[in-house]
Scaffold this motif. Structure first.
Motif, short mmCIF file in Angstrom:
data_model
loop_
_atom_site.label_atom_id
_atom_site.label_comp_id
_atom_site.label_asym_id
_atom_site.label_seq_id
_atom_site.Cartn_x
_atom_site.Cartn_y
_atom_site.Cartn_z
N MET A 20 48.93 36.73 31.35
CA MET A 20 47.93 38.27 31.72
C MET A 20 47.86 37.76 32.98
N GLU A 21 47.72 38.83 33.94
CA GLU A 21 46.99 38.20 35.36
C GLU A 21 46.33 37.28 36.36
N ASN A 22 44.52 37.63 35.01
CA ASN A 22 43.49 37.03 35.22
C ASN A 22 44.42 35.65 34.44
N VAL A 35 43.84 31.63 45.11
CA VAL A 35 43.99 33.35 44.64
C VAL A 35 42.84 34.09 45.36
N THR A 36 43.39 35.54 45.03
CA THR A 36 41.78 36.90 45.19
C THR A 36 40.70 36.39 44.29
N LYS A 37 39.23 36.30 44.82
CA LYS A 37 38.29 36.39 43.70
C LYS A 37 38.72 37.29 42.71
N LEU A 60 41.19 47.21 41.38
CA LEU A 60 40.99 47.74 39.89
C LEU A 60 42.94 47.68 39.32
N LYS A 61 42.77 46.53 38.16
CA LYS A 61 44.28 46.86 37.58
C LYS A 61 43.69 46.85 35.75
N ILE A 62 44.92 47.11 35.59
CA ILE A 62 45.33 46.92 33.93
C ILE A 62 45.42 46.05 33.84
N ILE A 67 51.78 45.11 29.13
CA ILE A 67 52.64 45.75 30.76
C ILE A 67 52.67 44.54 31.48
N ILE A 68 53.29 44.69 31.91
CA ILE A 68 53.69 43.80 33.11
C ILE A 68 53.88 44.23 33.83
N HIS A 69 54.73 44.85 34.40
CA HIS A 69 54.37 45.75 35.44
C HIS A 69 53.55 46.88 35.70
N LYS A 70 52.60 46.33 36.44
CA LYS A 70 50.87 47.58 36.06
C LYS A 70 51.11 48.63 36.80
N SER A 71 51.91 48.95 38.38
CA SER A 71 52.21 50.16 39.23
C SER A 71 52.38 51.15 38.37
N ASP A 72 53.10 50.43 38.09
CA ASP A 72 54.62 51.85 36.99
C ASP A 72 53.88 52.52 35.82
N MET A 77 44.34 50.06 40.63
CA MET A 77 43.85 51.62 41.97
C MET A 77 43.80 49.82 42.78
N LEU A 78 43.73 50.97 44.46
CA LEU A 78 43.71 49.11 45.40
C LEU A 78 42.30 49.99 46.69
N ASN A 79 41.64 49.24 47.07
CA ASN A 79 40.67 49.03 48.38
C ASN A 79 40.07 50.76 48.38
N GLU A 113 38.86 40.91 45.05
CA GLU A 113 38.46 41.83 46.14
C GLU A 113 39.93 42.18 46.80
N MET A 114 39.56 43.39 47.40
CA MET A 114 40.65 43.70 47.98
C MET A 114 41.21 42.45 49.34
N ALA A 115 42.38 42.52 49.29
CA ALA A 115 43.30 41.15 50.50
C ALA A 115 43.76 41.99 51.76
N PRO A 116 42.95 41.04 52.60
CA PRO A 116 42.79 42.15 53.89
C PRO A 116 45.00 41.83 54.26
N THR A 223 46.43 34.76 46.70
CA THR A 223 47.57 35.29 46.01
C THR A 223 46.87 36.43 45.60
N VAL A 224 48.47 37.57 45.50
CA VAL A 224 47.40 38.96 45.28
C VAL A 224 48.05 39.10 43.43
N ASP A 225 49.22 39.04 42.78
CA ASP A 225 49.18 38.93 42.21
C ASP A 225 50.56 37.90 41.18
N ALA A 226 49.48 37.71 40.49
CA ALA A 226 50.38 36.29 40.00
C ALA A 226 51.57 36.93 38.73
P1 ADP Z 1 51.88 45.11 39.89
O1 ADP Z 1 52.37 44.38 38.02
O2 ADP Z 1 52.63 46.27 39.26
O3 ADP Z 1 53.36 44.00 40.50
P2 ADP Z 1 50.18 44.21 42.08
O4 ADP Z 1 49.61 43.33 41.38
O5 ADP Z 1 51.73 42.70 42.19
O6 ADP Z 1 51.30 45.37 40.72
O7 ADP Z 1 50.11 45.18 42.60
C1 ADP Z 1 50.70 46.38 43.32
C2 ADP Z 1 50.64 46.01 44.56
O8 ADP Z 1 49.58 46.15 44.97
C3 ADP Z 1 50.69 45.10 45.40
O9 ADP Z 1 52.48 44.46 45.37
C4 ADP Z 1 50.22 44.77 46.67
O10 ADP Z 1 50.79 45.41 47.87
C5 ADP Z 1 49.24 45.55 46.26
N1 ADP Z 1 47.62 45.24 46.02
C6 ADP Z 1 47.33 44.82 44.63
N2 ADP Z 1 46.52 43.28 44.45
C7 ADP Z 1 45.82 43.42 45.67
C8 ADP Z 1 44.23 42.85 46.35
N3 ADP Z 1 43.65 41.96 45.59
N4 ADP Z 1 45.05 43.29 47.70
C9 ADP Z 1 45.72 44.01 48.73
N5 ADP Z 1 46.62 43.93 47.88
C10 ADP Z 1 46.84 44.71 46.67
#
Ligand code: ADP
Ligand code: MG
Length: 231
Positions: A20-22, A35-37, A60-62, A67-72, A77-79, A113-116, A223-226
């Protein structure tokens, strides 16, 4: 590299191949990959506390082994700018996940954190049956998906090879800065490539690794997603 070994052993014990991402981000941190905080939270109260500690805006992310593809599944939820938005997003994620994946085991939510926005690069590793651990580098988005502007090296790589990877992609001029696009921190990209090389060499049980996207700034990167998949 104690933490990494422990996380991999735990996943194996639970018969999980997908970290999982964490977990993946904790491994990245141990190898010095920025990585992001982030914090793992298991209730609405914990989510709010974590968001306040990290500082707004947050993401926030599940977190679920299923669940590998979290956005699907509506699991990202961003920002989120304040406590009210965080609470609403937490409820929405739980609702979305239950709707899309009723049987998924939910560990909690990762608050980060929301990465700019910045230049996005991708660093990956895949275990080739013939060549073993192989590293991939490219720019994010259309560059990888449509233009296939990526480069590969068999691990382990030297610093010189890491530098070659960065400079030989077609989009390299964009990394050096172009028009209103500021130059990206190429030294940091080289360091991440070397750390990733070390990580997959130290842990041959890693079958696939995906740092996607990494936001690269004029100084530093995040790194935003790993994603890590084990054999
Ligand atoms: P998935 O499991 O669907 O690949 P991600 O963690 O990649 O989920 O999140 C989907 C998208 O949301 C990323 O590709 C990125 O554009 C945006 N995102 C995710 N986490 C962050 C973050 N911490 N800061 C900014 N943008 C983010
Ligand atoms: Mg992703």
């Amino acid at each position: 590299m104690n933490l990494t070994t422990k996380i991999i052993a735990e996943a194996k014990k639970e018969n999980r191949r997908y970290l999982m991402e964490n977990e993946a981000k904790t491994i990245c941190m141990e190898y010095g990959i920025p990585v992001t905080k982030f914090k793992l939270a298991k209730s609405e109260a914990e989510v709010v506390k974590a968001a306040e500690e990290i500082g707004f805006p947050v993401v926030l992310k599940i977190v679920s082994p299923d669940i590998i593809h979290k956005s699907d599944v509506g699991g990202v939820m961003l920002n989120l700018k304040d406590v009210k938005e965080v609470k609403a997003a937490y409820r929405q994620i739980m609702e979305n996940v239950k709707k899309h994946r009723k049987d998924a085991k939910i560990v909690g939510v990762i608050v980060q954190e929301m990465a700019p926005q910045s230049t996005e690069v991708i660093i990956g590793a895949i275990k080739d049956p013939q060549f073993g651990q192989t590293l991939m580098f490219g720019l994010g988005g259309v560059f990888v998906e449509i233009l296939k502007d990526v480069t590969f090296r068999i691990a382990p790589i030297t610093e010189e090879e890491a530098r070659e990877m960065v400079t030989e992609i077609k989009a390299y001029p964009l990394l050096k800065g172009y028009r209103n696009l500021p130059p990206a921190d190429i030294e940091t990209i080289v360091e991440i490539l070397l750390s990733t090389s070390k990580l997959v060499m130290d842990h041959p049980e890693i079958r696939e690794l995906d740092l996607n996207p990494i936001m690269v700034y004029e100084k530093g990167a995040k790194t935003v997603d790993a994603r890590i998949i084990l054999e």
